[in-house]
Scaffold this active site. Structure first.
Site, PDB file in Angstrom:
ATOM      1  N   ASP A   1       3.268  56.834  71.571  1.00 17.66           N
ATOM      2  CA  ASP A   1       3.630  55.564  72.216  1.00 17.66           C
ATOM      3  C   ASP A   1       2.807  55.345  73.489  1.00 17.66           C
ATOM      4  OD1 ASP A   1       4.985  53.202  72.580  1.00 17.66           O
ATOM      5  OD2 ASP A   1       6.804  54.132  73.395  1.00 17.66           O
TER       6      ASP A   1
ATOM      7  N   ASN B   1       0.137  52.949  73.834  1.00 12.03           N
ATOM      8  CA  ASN B   1      -1.229  52.393  73.693  1.00 12.03           C
ATOM      9  C   ASN B   1      -1.343  51.049  74.400  1.00 12.03           C
ATOM     10  OD1 ASN B   1      -1.661  54.548  72.040  1.00 12.03           O
ATOM     11  ND2 ASN B   1      -1.742  53.386  70.135  1.00 12.03           N
TER      12      ASN B   1
ATOM     13  N   ARG C   1      -4.573  44.845  73.950  1.00  9.48           N
ATOM     14  CA  ARG C   1      -3.764  45.956  73.417  1.00  9.48           C
ATOM     15  C   ARG C   1      -4.515  46.742  72.338  1.00  9.48           C
ATOM     16  NH1 ARG C   1       1.507  46.206  73.886  1.00  9.48           N
ATOM     17  NH2 ARG C   1       1.719  46.947  71.749  1.00  9.48           N
TER      18      ARG C   1
ATOM     19  N   HIS D   1      -5.030  50.904  71.182  1.00 12.15           N
ATOM     20  CA  HIS D   1      -4.899  51.573  69.879  1.00 12.15           C
ATOM     21  C   HIS D   1      -6.187  52.336  69.549  1.00 12.15           C
ATOM     22  CE1 HIS D   1      -1.092  49.726  69.374  1.00 12.15           C
ATOM     23  NE2 HIS D   1      -1.547  48.504  69.166  1.00 12.15           N
TER      24      HIS D   1
ATOM     25  N   LEU E   1      -3.927  72.779  57.763  1.00 12.86           N
ATOM     26  CA  LEU E   1      -2.903  71.927  58.366  1.00 12.86           C
ATOM     27  C   LEU E   1      -2.448  70.827  57.408  1.00 12.86           C
ATOM     28  CD1 LEU E   1      -1.442  70.948  61.055  1.00 12.86           C
ATOM     29  CD2 LEU E   1      -3.410  69.429  61.343  1.00 12.86           C
TER      30      LEU E   1
ATOM     31  N   ARG F   1      13.974  57.678  73.242  1.00 15.82           N
ATOM     32  CA  ARG F   1      14.599  57.300  71.979  1.00 15.82           C
ATOM     33  C   ARG F   1      13.783  57.840  70.809  1.00 15.82           C
ATOM     34  NH1 ARG F   1      13.555  52.108  74.510  1.00 15.82           N
ATOM     35  NH2 ARG F   1      11.449  51.465  73.975  1.00 15.82           N
ATOM     36  N   VAL F   2      14.411  57.804  69.614  1.00 16.71           N
ATOM     37  CA  VAL F   2      13.727  58.381  68.458  1.00 16.71           C
ATOM     38  C   VAL F   2      13.207  57.317  67.483  1.00 16.71           C
ATOM     39  CG1 VAL F   2      14.740  60.687  68.570  1.00 16.71           C
ATOM     40  CG2 VAL F   2      15.944  58.901  67.338  1.00 16.71           C
TER      41      VAL F   2
ATOM     42  N   GLU G   1      13.496  70.371  68.775  1.00 20.02           N
ATOM     43  CA  GLU G   1      13.367  70.338  70.236  1.00 20.02           C
ATOM     44  C   GLU G   1      12.587  69.078  70.634  1.00 20.02           C
ATOM     45  OE1 GLU G   1      14.633  72.481  72.489  1.00 20.02           O
ATOM     46  OE2 GLU G   1      15.633  73.464  70.816  1.00 20.02           O
TER      47      GLU G   1
HETATM   48  C1  FPP Z   1       2.649  52.614  69.896  1.00 17.60           C
HETATM   49  O1  FPP Z   1       2.103  52.134  71.097  1.00 17.60           O
HETATM   50  C2  FPP Z   1       1.590  52.884  68.948  1.00 17.60           C
HETATM   51  C3  FPP Z   1       1.472  52.302  67.726  1.00 17.60           C
HETATM   52  C4  FPP Z   1       2.421  51.306  67.218  1.00 17.60           C
HETATM   53  C5  FPP Z   1       0.329  52.596  66.852  1.00 17.60           C
HETATM   54  C6  FPP Z   1      -0.189  53.989  66.879  1.00 17.60           C
HETATM   55  C7  FPP Z   1      -1.582  53.954  66.444  1.00 17.60           C
HETATM   56  C8  FPP Z   1      -2.568  54.738  66.893  1.00 17.60           C
HETATM   57  C9  FPP Z   1      -2.367  55.862  67.812  1.00 17.60           C
HETATM   58  C10 FPP Z   1      -3.945  54.450  66.440  1.00 17.60           C
HETATM   59  C11 FPP Z   1      -4.558  55.487  65.622  1.00 17.60           C
HETATM   60  C12 FPP Z   1      -3.817  55.786  64.382  1.00 17.60           C
HETATM   61  C13 FPP Z   1      -4.383  55.814  63.168  1.00 17.60           C
HETATM   62  C14 FPP Z   1      -3.631  56.396  62.025  1.00 17.60           C
HETATM   63  C15 FPP Z   1      -5.722  55.305  62.927  1.00 17.60           C
HETATM   64  P1  FPP Z   1       2.546  50.696  71.602  1.00 17.60           P
HETATM   65  O2  FPP Z   1       1.537  49.709  71.132  1.00 17.60           O
HETATM   66  O3  FPP Z   1       3.940  50.396  71.179  1.00 17.60           O
HETATM   67  O4  FPP Z   1       2.443  50.884  73.156  1.00 17.60           O
HETATM   68  P2  FPP Z   1       3.326  50.127  74.269  1.00 17.60           P
HETATM   69  O5  FPP Z   1       4.754  50.561  74.062  1.00 17.60           O
HETATM   70  O6  FPP Z   1       2.766  50.623  75.550  1.00 17.60           O
HETATM   71  O7  FPP Z   1       3.132  48.657  74.055  1.00 17.60           O
END
Ligand code: FPP
Length: 257
Positions: free
Chosen positions: A27, A29, A40, A44, A138, A201-202, A214
């Site tokens: 979380d 990004n 945004r 990512h 892995l 949160r989960v 954990e």
């Molecule tokens: C949550 O951050 C992240 C996501 C919804 C997407 C996760 C994707 C990646 C890490 C990109 C790489 C992954 C692959 C498989 C290519 P958010 O956008 O909700 O962040 P925020 O809460 O700060 O807005």
């Protein structure tokens, strides 16, 4: 945090007490991008680099299973442009990384219904699954279009169908037979769940599987998450006492006296 002379926490990791299965909610990004006045989508993209580093680190250190939450069933609610970008990033990631992942014996697996993802994603996923299917390193689960409640309902339906068809009886419904109907069938439950960006949160992730996991939450935003953060999480995990509802070793001893 304990740093040895070389300043490398990694060298202090106890190989005999590794979390077998690490799950990660990646979380932050969007916040990472906002802080830099970037769109945004750039968050990512930067998050993809962290993912590469973490997969490599898990492989190196000897973790057996890594599960990352890449796209939830709820993420479709985001603006179309962001969803499109995430799908393109997935294609790019698999296309670019497959060779190295395969060379490192990583076995890719997808949790969630990827049949409703764009065609190109489906093609890349199918290829990645096919090429890495016999790898013994892995186990790398990418949760895509994944939601834990939907997964649980699907498992309930599977058991109910078996029951109605007379293939199983009521007594055969157990924690084990239920877990065998989940997409994580055959895998150990996560020992450690890492969540970045500080939310407590989960978020509909592996709800059944994390019953005794954990939790390790950091304020670090996912694009800033590095190999060192992972080692810190593992080191912290190794210094916790897991009781699974029982007593601590000490108290157990006192009780026995
Ligand atoms: C949550 O951050 C992240 C996501 C919804 C997407 C996760 C994707 C990646 C890490 C990109 C790489 C992954 C692959 C498989 C290519 P958010 O956008 O909700 O962040 P925020 O809460 O700060 O807005």
């Amino acid at each position: 945090m304990v740093i040895n002379k070389k300043g490398k926490l990694e060298e202090l990791i106890d190989q005999n007490n590794l979390p077998q299965h690490i799950a990660i909610i990646m979380d932050g990004n969007g916040r990472w991008a906002n802080k830099r006045l970037l769109p945004r989508t750039m968050g990512h993209r930067a998050g993809m680099s962290s993912l590469k580093e973490v997969v490599r680190a898990c492989s190196d250190v000897g973790v057996s299973t890594l599960t990352v939450f890449a796209f939830s069933t709820e993420n479709w609610k985001r603006p179309l442009q962001e969803v499109d970008y995430l799908m393109k990033l997935l294609v790019e990631y698999l296309h670019r990384e497959l060779e190295e992942l395969h060379a490192n014996a990583v076995r890719i697996n997808v949790l969630g219904d990827y049949n409703s993802l764009p065609h190109q994603c489906q093609l890349e996923i199918t290829e990645a699954l096919q090429i890495t299917r016999n790898n013994t390193g892995l186990k790398f689960n990418i949760a895509l279009n994944y939601g834990s409640r939907a997964e649980i309902i699907a498992a309930v339906k599977k058991l109910a169908a078996g029951l109605l068809a007379g293939e199983i009886c009521l007594e055969e419904i157990s924690e084990e037979s239920f877990a065998a109907c989940l997409t994580t069938s055959g895998m150990p439950d996560p020992d450690l769940l890492i969540r970045t960006a500080g939310e407590m949160r989960v978020s509909n992730f592996l709800l059944w599987q994390i019953a005794y996991t954990e939790l390790w939450v950091t304020d670090c935003l996912w694009p800033d998450f590095s190999r060192e953060h992972l080692m810190q999480a593992i080191w912290d995990y190794q210094h916790r006492e897991r009781r699974f509802g029982g007593l601590s070793r000490n108290k157990q001893g006192e009780e026995n006296v």
